[in-house]
Design a protein around this motif. Structure first.
Motif, PDB file in Angstrom:
ATOM      1  N   TRP A  59       0.827  -1.211   0.000  1.00  0.00           N
ATOM      2  CA  TRP A  59       0.000   0.000   0.000  1.00  0.00           C
ATOM      3  C   TRP A  59       0.867   1.270   0.000  1.00  0.00           C
ATOM      4  N   LEU A  60       2.115   1.161   0.546  1.00  0.00           N
ATOM      5  CA  LEU A  60       3.007   2.335   0.570  1.00  0.00           C
ATOM      6  C   LEU A  60       3.398   2.757  -0.852  1.00  0.00           C
ATOM      7  N   THR A  61       3.583   1.751  -1.710  1.00  0.00           N
ATOM      8  CA  THR A  61       3.915   2.039  -3.116  1.00  0.00           C
ATOM      9  C   THR A  61       2.746   2.757  -3.785  1.00  0.00           C
ATOM     10  N   VAL A  62       1.532   2.282  -3.474  1.00  0.00           N
ATOM     11  CA  VAL A  62       0.333   2.911  -4.059  1.00  0.00           C
ATOM     12  C   VAL A  62       0.214   4.352  -3.550  1.00  0.00           C
ATOM     13  N   LEU A  63       0.431   4.526  -2.242  1.00  0.00           N
ATOM     14  CA  LEU A  63       0.347   5.866  -1.652  1.00  0.00           C
ATOM     15  C   LEU A  63       1.342   6.817  -2.322  1.00  0.00           C
ATOM     16  N   LYS A  64       2.588   6.355  -2.489  1.00  0.00           N
ATOM     17  CA  LYS A  64       3.616   7.207  -3.106  1.00  0.00           C
ATOM     18  C   LYS A  64       3.245   7.556  -4.546  1.00  0.00           C
ATOM     19  N   ARG A  65       2.712   6.560  -5.249  1.00  0.00           N
ATOM     20  CA  ARG A  65       2.320   6.820  -6.643  1.00  0.00           C
ATOM     21  C   ARG A  65       1.213   7.872  -6.709  1.00  0.00           C
ATOM     22  N   LYS A  66       0.239   7.747  -5.798  1.00  0.00           N
ATOM     23  CA  LYS A  66      -0.877   8.715  -5.776  1.00  0.00           C
ATOM     24  C   LYS A  66      -0.360  10.123  -5.479  1.00  0.00           C
ATOM     25  N   VAL A  67       0.564  10.245  -4.530  1.00  0.00           N
ATOM     26  CA  VAL A  67       1.117  11.561  -4.183  1.00  0.00           C
ATOM     27  C   VAL A  67       1.854  12.143  -5.399  1.00  0.00           C
ATOM     28  N   ARG A  68       2.647  11.284  -6.062  1.00  0.00           N
ATOM     29  CA  ARG A  68       3.409  11.723  -7.234  1.00  0.00           C
ATOM     30  C   ARG A  68       2.466  12.228  -8.330  1.00  0.00           C
ATOM     31  N   GLU A  69       1.346  11.532  -8.487  1.00  0.00           N
ATOM     32  CA  GLU A  69       0.374  11.919  -9.526  1.00  0.00           C
ATOM     33  C   GLU A  69      -0.521  13.061  -9.076  1.00  0.00           C
ATOM     34  N   GLY A  70      -0.448  13.411  -7.789  1.00  0.00           N
ATOM     35  CA  GLY A  70      -1.274  14.496  -7.250  1.00  0.00           C
ATOM     36  C   GLY A  70      -2.738  14.100  -7.110  1.00  0.00           C
ATOM     37  N   SER A  71      -3.026  12.789  -7.078  1.00  0.00           N
ATOM     38  CA  SER A  71      -4.432  12.339  -6.954  1.00  0.00           C
ATOM     39  C   SER A  71      -4.643  11.748  -5.568  1.00  0.00           C
ATOM     40  N   ILE A  72      -4.875  12.625  -4.584  1.00  0.00           N
ATOM     41  CA  ILE A  72      -4.943  12.150  -3.205  1.00  0.00           C
ATOM     42  C   ILE A  72      -6.380  12.008  -2.683  1.00  0.00           C
ATOM     43  N   ALA A  73      -7.352  12.026  -3.603  1.00  0.00           N
ATOM     44  CA  ALA A  73      -8.725  11.700  -3.197  1.00  0.00           C
ATOM     45  C   ALA A  73      -8.809  10.173  -3.112  1.00  0.00           C
ATOM     46  N   GLY A  74      -9.795   9.654  -2.389  1.00  0.00           N
ATOM     47  CA  GLY A  74      -9.989   8.206  -2.354  1.00  0.00           C
ATOM     48  C   GLY A  74      -9.457   7.567  -1.081  1.00  0.00           C
ATOM     49  N   TYR A  75      -9.458   6.229  -1.096  1.00  0.00           N
ATOM     50  CA  TYR A  75      -9.159   5.473   0.125  1.00  0.00           C
ATOM     51  C   TYR A  75      -8.116   4.402  -0.142  1.00  0.00           C
ATOM     52  N   LEU A  76      -7.499   3.912   0.941  1.00  0.00           N
ATOM     53  CA  LEU A  76      -6.553   2.796   0.850  1.00  0.00           C
ATOM     54  C   LEU A  76      -6.853   1.825   1.983  1.00  0.00           C
ATOM     55  N   ILE A  77      -6.733   0.523   1.691  1.00  0.00           N
ATOM     56  CA  ILE A  77      -6.909  -0.477   2.746  1.00  0.00           C
ATOM     57  C   ILE A  77      -5.531  -0.804   3.319  1.00  0.00           C
ATOM     58  N   VAL A  78      -5.374  -0.596   4.621  1.00  0.00           N
ATOM     59  CA  VAL A  78      -4.121  -0.939   5.304  1.00  0.00           C
ATOM     60  C   VAL A  78      -4.478  -1.925   6.411  1.00  0.00           C
ATOM     61  N   GLY A  79      -3.906  -3.139   6.332  1.00  0.00           N
ATOM     62  CA  GLY A  79      -4.344  -4.193   7.249  1.00  0.00           C
ATOM     63  C   GLY A  79      -5.802  -4.492   6.922  1.00  0.00           C
ATOM     64  N   ARG A  80      -6.671  -4.302   7.903  1.00  0.00           N
ATOM     65  CA  ARG A  80      -8.098  -4.523   7.612  1.00  0.00           C
ATOM     66  C   ARG A  80      -8.891  -3.231   7.660  1.00  0.00           C
ATOM     67  N   LYS A  81      -8.149  -2.127   7.805  1.00  0.00           N
ATOM     68  CA  LYS A  81      -8.853  -0.844   7.959  1.00  0.00           C
ATOM     69  C   LYS A  81      -8.791  -0.017   6.684  1.00  0.00           C
ATOM     70  N   ARG A  82      -9.819   0.798   6.545  1.00  0.00           N
ATOM     71  CA  ARG A  82      -9.868   1.670   5.374  1.00  0.00           C
ATOM     72  C   ARG A  82      -9.480   3.097   5.811  1.00  0.00           C
ATOM     73  N   TYR A  83      -8.533   3.693   5.101  1.00  0.00           N
ATOM     74  CA  TYR A  83      -8.083   5.042   5.442  1.00  0.00           C
ATOM     75  C   TYR A  83      -8.320   5.981   4.252  1.00  0.00           C
ATOM     76  N   ALA A  84      -8.755   7.202   4.574  1.00  0.00           N
ATOM     77  CA  ALA A  84      -8.778   8.216   3.507  1.00  0.00           C
ATOM     78  C   ALA A  84      -7.318   8.543   3.170  1.00  0.00           C
ATOM     79  N   LEU A  85      -7.000   8.676   1.883  1.00  0.00           N
ATOM     80  CA  LEU A  85      -5.608   8.949   1.483  1.00  0.00           C
ATOM     81  C   LEU A  85      -5.055  10.185   2.185  1.00  0.00           C
ATOM     82  N   ARG A  86      -5.890  11.225   2.300  1.00  0.00           N
ATOM     83  CA  ARG A  86      -5.380  12.463   2.903  1.00  0.00           C
ATOM     84  C   ARG A  86      -5.004  12.286   4.375  1.00  0.00           C
TER      85      ARG A  86
END
Ligand SMILES: [Zn+2]
Ligand SMILES: [Zn+2]
Length: 324
Positions: free
Chosen positions: A191-218
């Motif tokens: 998920w860290l790779t996905v997070l970094k890619r999103k930041v690089r692309e400037g698309s920080i809307a949306g969510y990520l699943i970390v473990g079993r929890k859902r986090y807003a990207l921001r």
């Protein structure tokens, strides 16, 4: 943190110039100049998406045919950037062959000419026997290519003909703050790779699943640390004059790595002036004024074969910094 760009001069300091830059994360490669490219592995060759050509003197462009040959059957286009006149040179090389049996090939060559004020694009496709199609001109202050992972800028220098110097820059470096990660009980994972890619692309809307929890990207942005990106500059075949030096110093300012020609030794300054090349001392002075981290002197004249150490010493005396 691993560097984003891996860079290597393909044919040493005396061979026909070609700087290979691999962008590991993107499985992609860039070439600066198209000298002899026979030493490039097929794997790297297949990943070359963009080629930046300083000028079309034969020692910087003789690799065009080998590059074209490797591109014929692939669907991803190959883009070549160069100074005014490069489209005509590419067209001439393409006209040198018969193309009647490749109409179903997907190959597409895009040529981008930078004049100092604008970019002129032309496309050559295998399906039309590499007939030229001209696209509209767009304004540019030197920005040739802007990608989420990097930008490439150019400056037009005088080598008797226009010659481009290039600067490749990562917009910023990203590090993960491990302490903060631990404090927040977040586990390391893809998920860290996905997070970094999103930041690089400037698309920080949306969510990520970390473990079993859902986090807003921001809400995860506090674990990302941003720093200055890697910068590589490549410059060759440059006449000794103040205008060239000023433009090159501005382009190479604070580069981490600076590849710069030092074609002639100081004792041959008069030859250097007549051939529009830098000397060892000029190479060192420009690098010092630009405040570069590491200097890679290159494109030594074959007349100095066996005298590499002496040339490096002359560059070192003026530069005073780290040389590779
Ligand atoms: Zn040249
Ligand atoms: Zn040259």
């Amino acid at each position: 943190m691993k560097p984003a760009f891996h860079h290597k001069l393909l044919n040493g300091r005396y061979g026909d110039p070609c700087l290979v830059v691999r962008i590991i994360r993107e499985r992609r490669a860039l070439l600066f100049d198209l000298g002899d490219i026979h030493a490039l592995s097929p794997a790297v060759l297949s990943r070359v998406t963009d080629v930046f050509v300083s000028h079309t003197h034969i020692d910087h462009f003789i690799g065009f045919d080998a590059m074209l040959r490797a591109t014929l059957r692939r669907s991803a286009p190959l883009t070549l950037y160069g100074p005014s006149g490069i489209t005509r040179n590419v067209e001439g090389r393409l006209r040198g062959y018969a193309w009647n049996l490749i109409r179903e090939y997907p190959a597409e060559i895009v040529v981008v000419e930078y004049s100092g004020r604008s970019l002129r694009r032309a496309v050559f496709r295998a399906e039309s026997g590499f007939a030229k199609q001209t696209l509209p001109r767009t304004a540019s202050d030197g920005l040739l290519l802007e990608d989420p992972a990097f930008t490439v800028r150019a400056a037009v220098l005088d080598h008797g003909i226009p010659c481009l110097a290039f600067s490749l820059e990562e917009p910023f470096r990203m590090n993960i703050d491990k302490d903060r990660l631990l404090r927040r009980n977040l586990t390391v994972g893809p998920w860290l790779t996905v997070l970094k890619r999103k930041v690089r692309e400037g698309s920080i809307a949306g969510y990520l699943i970390v473990g079993r929890k859902r986090y807003a990207l921001r809400d995860l942005l506090d674990i990302v640390r941003l720093g200055r990106g890697q910068k590589i500059c490549y410059a060759t075949d440059i006449g000794i004059n103040r205008k060239n030096a000023g433009k090159l110093i501005a382009l190479a300012k604070n580069a981490d790595s600076f590849y710069c020609e030092a074609y002639f030794m100081e004792e041959d300054r008069r030859l250097a002036a007549g051939r529009y090349h830098l000397t060892t001392g000029e190479c060192g002075r420009i690098a010092r004024s630009a405040g570069v981290g590491k200097l890679y002197p290159m494109h030594f004249s074959p007349r100095y074969h066996g005298s590499e150490a002496e040339l490096i010493k002359e560059v070192e005396e003026e530069f005073g910094g780290r040389i590779s």
